[in-house]
Design an enzyme around this catalytic site. Structure first.
Site, PDB file in Angstrom:
ATOM      1  CE  LYS A 128       5.674 -48.303   0.505  1.00  0.00           C
ATOM      2  NZ  LYS A 128       4.333 -47.761   0.438  1.00  0.00           N
ATOM      3  CG  ASP A 146       2.763 -52.131   3.577  1.00  0.00           C
ATOM      4  OD1 ASP A 146       2.851 -52.911   4.554  1.00  0.00           O
ATOM      5  OD2 ASP A 146       1.964 -52.317   2.652  1.00  0.00           O
TER       6      ASP A 146
END
Ligand code: SF4
Length: 221
Positions: A128, A146
């Site tokens: 991420k 996320d």
């Protein structure tokens, strides 16, 4: 944990959802303040389980004191911990930031690498974080998944997986490559403002007609 959805979306629905999100969040900007790829990298490491607003307060102090990998690598762990304490998980984050800065200094001449593989070798940098840096600092096509992106994508029906990397792949199949970086911002903003973790505001949601979660709720009544 992502809620299960029972159907797949057709391409017309997907297009309508993407267009609506684009129109509603056209001005969405990253929540973290940064002036260069290095500042975004450090801010994103700090943002794990912490709000962007808190990180922005902390980085004002940190980058005033040390704003390059070289300068931060010269700080002691306790000095760095003191500054970033309010972000939470500060012991682990201090260690990771110092180790990352050392690697940047010794292996990358003080620069942030521009590939996912290299970024993910830095301590504290997962997929991420690497995708955030790739898309927002270097303008490369990547979708960072996320907790907001995962939840919202699952509810709408853009993803049928609770695994972020699978969700990332499914979003990449459904969204045009030129929109990947922006789509991350649209979905995050939607998750913060409307499609909140608890009690999503489905009644005022601009995409409720095409949302699988909303339609499943209606059908269940
Ligand atoms: S209709 Fe509800 S569940 Fe669906 S995206 Fe909107 S707020 Fe989220």
């Amino acid at each position: 944990m992502a809620e299960k959805v029972s159907q797949k979306m057709d391409s017309e629905k997907i297009e309508r959802v993407i267009e609506k999100l684009r129109n509603v969040y056209i001005d969405a900007k990253p929540g973290l303040n940064y002036k260069n790829p290095f500042e975004l990298l450090i801010s994103t490491i700090l943002s794990a389980q912490c709000t962007d607003a808190r990180v922005n307060k902390v980085t004002v102090v940190l980058f005033e004191k040390a704003r390059t990998p070289q300068e931060i690598s010269l700080m002691s762990e306790s000095e760095l911990s003191d500054i970033i304490k309010s972000c939470g998980l500060y012991r682990m984050k201090s260690k990771n930031i110092l180790a990352t800065c050392n690697l940047l200094v010794y292996d990358y001449d003080g620069n942030v690498p521009k590939t996912r593989i290299e970024l993910m070798k830095l301590p504290g940098v997962g997929r991420k974080t690497a995708n955030v840096v790739l898309s927002h600092a270097f303008g490369k096509p990547a979708i960072a998944v996320d907790t907001h992106v995962q939840r919202v994508s699952s509810r709408i029906g853009l993803s049928d997986s609770a695994i972020p990397q699978k969700t990332e792949m499914q979003l990449m199949e459904k969204i045009e490559e030129k929109d990947w970086g922006d789509a991350h911002l649209w979905l995050i903003n939607h998750g913060r403002k409307i499609c909140t973790a608890r009690k999503p505001k489905c009644d005022i949601c601009p995409i409720n007609k095409d949302c699988l979660y909303f339609n499943n709720q209606l059908n269940a009544k």
